[in-house]
Each structure stands twice: as C-alpha cells, then as structure tokens.
Design a protein around this motif. Structure first.
Motif, PDB file in Angstrom:
ATOM      1  N   SER A   1       1.091  -1.217  -0.024  1.00  0.00           N
ATOM      2  CA  SER A   1       0.016   0.088  -0.024  1.00  0.00           C
ATOM      3  C   SER A   1       0.715   1.299  -0.122  1.00  0.00           C
ATOM      4  CB  SER A   1      -0.994   0.095   1.394  1.00  0.00           C
ATOM      5  OG  SER A   1      -1.540   1.315   1.454  1.00  0.00           O
ATOM      6  N   PRO A   2       0.510   2.294  -0.842  1.00  0.00           N
ATOM      7  CA  PRO A   2       1.036   3.442  -0.769  1.00  0.00           C
ATOM      8  C   PRO A   2       1.255   4.154   0.508  1.00  0.00           C
ATOM      9  CG  PRO A   2      -0.975   3.942  -1.861  1.00  0.00           C
ATOM     10  CD  PRO A   2      -0.804   2.294  -1.838  1.00  0.00           C
ATOM     11  N   VAL A   3       0.367   3.897   1.505  1.00  0.00           N
ATOM     12  CA  VAL A   3       0.162   4.556   2.866  1.00  0.00           C
ATOM     13  C   VAL A   3       1.291   3.908   3.646  1.00  0.00           C
ATOM     14  CG1 VAL A   3      -0.878   4.389   5.274  1.00  0.00           C
ATOM     15  CG2 VAL A   3      -2.327   4.476   3.066  1.00  0.00           C
ATOM     16  N   GLU A   4       2.019   2.797   3.396  1.00  0.00           N
ATOM     17  CA  GLU A   4       3.075   2.008   3.895  1.00  0.00           C
ATOM     18  C   GLU A   4       4.483   2.645   3.199  1.00  0.00           C
ATOM     19  OE1 GLU A   4       3.385  -2.304   3.940  1.00  0.00           O
ATOM     20  OE2 GLU A   4       4.846  -2.074   5.391  1.00  0.00           O
ATOM     21  N   PHE A   5       4.673   2.671   1.842  1.00  0.00           N
ATOM     22  CA  PHE A   5       5.912   2.898   1.278  1.00  0.00           C
ATOM     23  C   PHE A   5       6.010   4.264   1.440  1.00  0.00           C
ATOM     24  CE2 PHE A   5       3.810   2.100  -2.840  1.00  0.00           C
ATOM     25  CZ  PHE A   5       3.850   3.162  -3.672  1.00  0.00           C
ATOM     26  N   ILE A   6       5.085   5.067   1.047  1.00  0.00           N
ATOM     27  CA  ILE A   6       5.302   6.526   0.971  1.00  0.00           C
ATOM     28  C   ILE A   6       5.814   7.193   2.206  1.00  0.00           C
ATOM     29  CG2 ILE A   6       4.275   8.757   0.883  1.00  0.00           C
ATOM     30  CD1 ILE A   6       4.531   7.450  -1.885  1.00  0.00           C
ATOM     31  N   ALA A   7       5.419   6.466   3.435  1.00  0.00           N
ATOM     32  CA  ALA A   7       5.780   7.043   5.021  1.00  0.00           C
ATOM     33  C   ALA A   7       7.381   6.538   4.866  1.00  0.00           C
ATOM     34  CB  ALA A   7       5.185   6.311   6.037  1.00  0.00           C
ATOM     35  N   ILE A   8       7.833   5.226   4.433  1.00  0.00           N
ATOM     36  CA  ILE A   8       9.124   4.909   4.387  1.00  0.00           C
ATOM     37  C   ILE A   8       9.850   5.952   3.245  1.00  0.00           C
ATOM     38  CG2 ILE A   8      10.602   3.054   4.044  1.00  0.00           C
ATOM     39  CD1 ILE A   8       8.450   0.872   5.047  1.00  0.00           C
ATOM     40  N   ALA A   9       9.346   6.091   2.245  1.00  0.00           N
ATOM     41  CA  ALA A   9      10.143   6.936   1.197  1.00  0.00           C
ATOM     42  C   ALA A   9      10.428   8.223   1.886  1.00  0.00           C
ATOM     43  CB  ALA A   9       9.186   7.143  -0.180  1.00  0.00           C
ATOM     44  N   GLU A  10       9.463   8.901   2.688  1.00  0.00           N
ATOM     45  CA  GLU A  10       9.606  10.040   3.209  1.00  0.00           C
ATOM     46  C   GLU A  10      10.808  10.108   4.127  1.00  0.00           C
ATOM     47  OE1 GLU A  10       5.642  10.950   4.906  1.00  0.00           O
ATOM     48  OE2 GLU A  10       5.205  12.170   3.005  1.00  0.00           O
ATOM     49  N   GLU A  11      10.993   9.134   5.045  1.00  0.00           N
ATOM     50  CA  GLU A  11      11.840   8.856   6.095  1.00  0.00           C
ATOM     51  C   GLU A  11      13.378   8.781   5.323  1.00  0.00           C
ATOM     52  OE1 GLU A  11      11.201   6.013   9.082  1.00  0.00           O
ATOM     53  OE2 GLU A  11       8.898   6.354   8.918  1.00  0.00           O
ATOM     54  N   THR A  12      13.520   8.141   4.234  1.00  0.00           N
ATOM     55  CA  THR A  12      14.665   7.804   3.733  1.00  0.00           C
ATOM     56  C   THR A  12      14.959   8.876   2.628  1.00  0.00           C
ATOM     57  OG1 THR A  12      13.656   6.544   1.836  1.00  0.00           O
ATOM     58  CG2 THR A  12      14.275   5.284   3.950  1.00  0.00           C
ATOM     59  N   GLY A  13      13.952   9.735   2.289  1.00  0.00           N
ATOM     60  CA  GLY A  13      14.355  10.874   1.525  1.00  0.00           C
ATOM     61  C   GLY A  13      14.124  10.560  -0.107  1.00  0.00           C
ATOM     62  N   ILE A  14      14.050   9.450  -0.355  1.00  0.00           N
ATOM     63  CA  ILE A  14      13.625   9.020  -1.855  1.00  0.00           C
ATOM     64  C   ILE A  14      12.296   9.462  -2.254  1.00  0.00           C
ATOM     65  CG2 ILE A  14      12.661   6.720  -1.619  1.00  0.00           C
ATOM     66  CD1 ILE A  14      14.265   5.715  -3.902  1.00  0.00           C
ATOM     67  N   ILE A  15      11.487  10.117  -1.408  1.00  0.00           N
ATOM     68  CA  ILE A  15      10.209  10.625  -1.792  1.00  0.00           C
ATOM     69  C   ILE A  15      10.200  11.556  -2.976  1.00  0.00           C
ATOM     70  CG2 ILE A  15      10.003  12.392   0.007  1.00  0.00           C
ATOM     71  CD1 ILE A  15       7.133  10.273  -1.434  1.00  0.00           C
ATOM     72  N   GLY A  16      11.408  12.474  -2.884  1.00  0.00           N
ATOM     73  CA  GLY A  16      11.615  13.426  -4.007  1.00  0.00           C
ATOM     74  C   GLY A  16      11.543  12.835  -5.491  1.00  0.00           C
ATOM     75  N   ASP A  17      12.413  11.849  -5.566  1.00  0.00           N
ATOM     76  CA  ASP A  17      12.492  11.026  -6.824  1.00  0.00           C
ATOM     77  C   ASP A  17      11.224  10.382  -7.164  1.00  0.00           C
ATOM     78  OD1 ASP A  17      14.987  11.976  -6.905  1.00  0.00           O
ATOM     79  OD2 ASP A  17      16.139  10.302  -6.330  1.00  0.00           O
ATOM     80  N   ILE A  18      10.515   9.804  -6.340  1.00  0.00           N
ATOM     81  CA  ILE A  18       9.375   9.235  -6.662  1.00  0.00           C
ATOM     82  C   ILE A  18       8.285  10.080  -6.922  1.00  0.00           C
ATOM     83  CG2 ILE A  18       7.465   7.615  -5.477  1.00  0.00           C
ATOM     84  CD1 ILE A  18       9.789   6.316  -3.881  1.00  0.00           C
ATOM     85  N   GLY A  19       8.188  11.222  -6.132  1.00  0.00           N
ATOM     86  CA  GLY A  19       7.107  12.322  -6.338  1.00  0.00           C
ATOM     87  C   GLY A  19       7.322  13.119  -7.620  1.00  0.00           C
ATOM     88  N   LEU A  20       8.641  13.045  -8.070  1.00  0.00           N
ATOM     89  CA  LEU A  20       8.918  13.602  -9.386  1.00  0.00           C
ATOM     90  C   LEU A  20       8.530  12.612 -10.689  1.00  0.00           C
ATOM     91  CD1 LEU A  20      10.070  16.382 -10.449  1.00  0.00           C
ATOM     92  CD2 LEU A  20      12.137  15.445 -10.393  1.00  0.00           C
ATOM     93  N   TRP A  21       8.722  11.568 -10.458  1.00  0.00           N
ATOM     94  CA  TRP A  21       8.134  10.642 -11.242  1.00  0.00           C
ATOM     95  C   TRP A  21       6.981  10.667 -11.418  1.00  0.00           C
ATOM     96  CZ3 TRP A  21       4.999   6.271 -11.001  1.00  0.00           C
ATOM     97  CH2 TRP A  21       4.868   5.795 -12.165  1.00  0.00           C
ATOM     98  N   THR A  22       6.012  10.404 -10.403  1.00  0.00           N
ATOM     99  CA  THR A  22       4.735  10.421 -10.335  1.00  0.00           C
ATOM    100  C   THR A  22       3.946  11.788 -11.120  1.00  0.00           C
ATOM    101  OG1 THR A  22       4.804   9.560  -8.231  1.00  0.00           O
ATOM    102  CG2 THR A  22       2.643  10.436  -8.867  1.00  0.00           C
ATOM    103  N   LEU A  23       4.623  12.797 -10.522  1.00  0.00           N
ATOM    104  CA  LEU A  23       4.194  14.201 -11.544  1.00  0.00           C
ATOM    105  C   LEU A  23       4.337  14.076 -12.877  1.00  0.00           C
ATOM    106  CD1 LEU A  23       3.253  17.127 -10.907  1.00  0.00           C
ATOM    107  CD2 LEU A  23       5.653  17.788 -10.826  1.00  0.00           C
ATOM    108  N   GLN A  24       5.415  13.506 -13.119  1.00  0.00           N
ATOM    109  CA  GLN A  24       5.967  13.714 -14.677  1.00  0.00           C
ATOM    110  C   GLN A  24       5.117  12.574 -15.415  1.00  0.00           C
ATOM    111  OE1 GLN A  24       8.768  15.350 -16.406  1.00  0.00           O
ATOM    112  NE2 GLN A  24       8.113  14.297 -18.265  1.00  0.00           N
ATOM    113  N   GLU A  25       4.715  11.492 -14.953  1.00  0.00           N
ATOM    114  CA  GLU A  25       3.804  10.373 -15.682  1.00  0.00           C
ATOM    115  C   GLU A  25       2.654  10.821 -15.586  1.00  0.00           C
ATOM    116  OE1 GLU A  25       4.504   8.171 -17.364  1.00  0.00           O
ATOM    117  OE2 GLU A  25       2.591   7.054 -17.292  1.00  0.00           O
TER     118      GLU A  25
END
Ligand code: C2E
Ligand code: CA
Ligand code: CA
Ligand code: CA
Length: 277
Positions: free
Chosen positions: A72-96
């Motif tokens: 679930s995004p609820v689970e992995f987005i929280a982890i992505a926020e903690e590790t800092g990779i959320i920026g790259d994931i967020g940018l991919w999402t926006l672009q797509e």
C-alpha cells in the motif's frame, strides 16, 4: 508465569524482527523500483456535481514488489519520506501523471485536469518549484490543468516557508488542494492564511451517517465557500451520501460510487468515446 513471560518476550521480539525485516526490504526495494519501473499510476475521476462530467483525475501510485506483492502507498510513502527518496518518487509521479493527462487532452479531452499528491516532505526540497515548472514545460501541460494535493501536516514545517512555496507554485498557474481536511489540526485561521483553491473533505466525514457528523460536513462546505474555495468530497460510496452532498452544494465528488481508481489504459477508450461514469 516466568515461562509465559519468556514466550511473550520471544514472540514480541520475533514480530519486531519481522517488521524490521519488511521495512528493510521495502526501503532497499524503493530505489530498485524506480530504476526498474515497478511503479505505476491509477486514476480516479473527480466528477463535477452540477454537470456530472469528469473534470479531473487523481493520480494514485501503485507498487507491486517482486516478493512482497502489493504494498500500500500508505506504507511505502511513509518509508520513502523517512529515507528521502520521496523526492524522486514524487517527481516520477508528477511527470507521468502530466504526460498521461496531456495525452488524453490530445485525444479530445481538452479541459481534463489532473491532481497529484505532494508529500509534506517535498516541501522541504529547495528545487520543488523548479521541478514542477520543468515537468509542465516538458509535458506541455497547461498549468491550470494541474492541482497539487497537500495535507494539513505541512503545517509542521516552518509556516513562512510553506506559504512562500505555495505562492511560488500558484504563480506558475497551478492549483492547490488541501487534502484530508478535518483529520489534522488546521483551523479556519490557518486556512485563510494559505493560498489554496480546493478543500477536500476527508472520507471519514463524508461516510459518517450520524447527524452530528453530517452537520460538520455542511459546516465545512459553507465555510470553504465563504473563503472562495471549491469543495471536493472524497470517499463517496452511497447514493445517500451523494444526495446529502448535492443538497449542501458540494462542488466535486470522488469515490467508489462513481469509480474506483483504474489504470490509464482503462480510461483512454472511455475518454475518446466521451463516456462519463
Ligand atoms: P489520499 O490522497 O487521501 O487518496 C485517497 C485514497 O482513498 C486512495 O487510496 C483511494 O484509492 C481511496 N478511495 C477513493 N475512493 C474511495 C472510496 O469511495 N472509499 C474508500 N474506502 N476509499 C476510497 P490509496 O490509493 O490506497 O492511497 C492512500 C494514500 O496514499 C493517499 O491518500 C495518499 O496519502 C497516499 N498516496 C497515494 N498515491 C500517492 C502519490 O503518488 N504520492 C504521495 N505523496 N502520496 C500518495
Ligand atoms: Ca489525495
Ligand atoms: Ca484524501
Ligand atoms: Ca487520505
């Protein structure tokens, strides 16, 4: 008793270890997921209550991990926020999401919008505004067709920085929606200070059938309208909820009653045929 305590401790320990293990698998998996294109987006329509037309879609991220399966995004987005990779994931999402929406516009849905979730953490990235501008330029999506959804928890960051960032985003011509309204600690005064366009009432209020909670929905809609905000109700699942939202002049609806989120391919034909749910 001692034996029991020992067992409970071992059990607790094992559970903690399993959770830690899963966390590590997700954490390392996120980087691989970006490289190997394991993420995808599903789209859920936002329907104008007056016209019954799909005016926009919310893009929601999906991830199937090679071993864990659906996460679930609820689970992995929280982890992505903690590790800092959320920026790259967020940018991919926006672009797509912008690329896909421009594609649908070219197929005939010229006014179609798209809403993309922005993690609170993304606000802290100094290049956020430049990145959004770059995505709009590369996809050629009209800025007025993009809404960024932020949650009330951006308030935990420095208020001046949040307001400044929102102003810069709005200066690009995009819209801002306040997501999950009612679940955080934002107040009327808080809302009035932030440059926003849309308020999304959280599904926990929309779905509540008791009279007090319905009063809250009614009050939120009236308050938002007095602040010149449009109101979206999320999580609309029943005809009764729809009828109430219509009665109270809600602007936009989103929820399983209209459609579940579906992959882009499921929508393309429908949009060409000008179909609405
Ligand atoms: P959200 O932004 O509040 O998204 C709405 C969630 O409600 C979605 O869950 C959607 O599938 C679900 N939903 C829609 N209609 C109904 C309904 O009628 N009933 C019920 N029970 N649920 C409904 P989903 O896709 O699992 O996403 C959960 C959360 O994960 C999102 O909540 C958002 O906070 C986060 N998320 C999802 N995609 C992204 C993303 O691309 N970026 C970021 N930063 N967060 C995302
Ligand atoms: Ca959202
Ligand atoms: Ca929401
Ligand atoms: Ca939510």
């Amino acid at each position: 008793a001692k034996q029991q305590g020992g067992n409970a401790y071992t059990l607790f320990n094992r559970k903690m270890q399993e959770e830690l293990q899963r966390r590590i698998v997700i954490e390392t998996g996120l980087r691989v997921a970006l490289e190997q294109k394991q993420f995808s987006l599903v789209y859920q329509p936002l329907v104008d209550l007056q016209s019954g037309r799909i005016v926009s879609n919310e893009a929601l991220i999906r991830w199937t991990h090679p071993e864990l399966g659906f996460v679930s995004p609820v689970e992995f987005i929280a982890i992505a926020e903690e590790t800092g990779i959320i920026g790259d994931i967020g940018l991919w999402t926006l672009q797509e999401a912008c690329r896909q929406t421009k594609n649908w516009q070219r197929k005939g849905r010229r006014q179609l919008g798209v809403a993309v979730n922005l993690s609170g953490k993304q606000f802290l990235e100094p290049d956020l505004v430049a990145n959004v501008r770059a995505v709009l330029e590369s996809t050629r999506l009209d800025p007025s067709c993009l809404t960024l959804e932020i949650t009330e928890n951006v308030a935990i960051y420095n208020e001046d920085i949040v307001i400044q960032t929102l102003k810069e985003l709005k200066a690009l011509g995009i819209r801002i929606a306040l997501d999950d309204f009612g679940t955080g600690y934002s107040s009327l005064s808080y809302l009035a200070r932030f440059p926003m366009d849309v308020l999304k009432i959280d599904k926990s209020f929309v779905q509540n059938e008791n009279e007090d909670e319905k009063e809250i929905v009614k009050t939120i809609i009236a308050m938002a309208h007095s602040l010149k905000l449009r109101v979206t109700a999320e999580g609309v699942e029943t005809q009764q909820q729809l009828a109430y939202l219509r009665q109270e002049s809600c602007d936009v609806l989103q929820g399983y009653l209209l459609s579940k989120p579906r992959p882009a391919a499921d929508w393309t034909e429908a949009f060409i045929k000008n179909y609405d749910p």
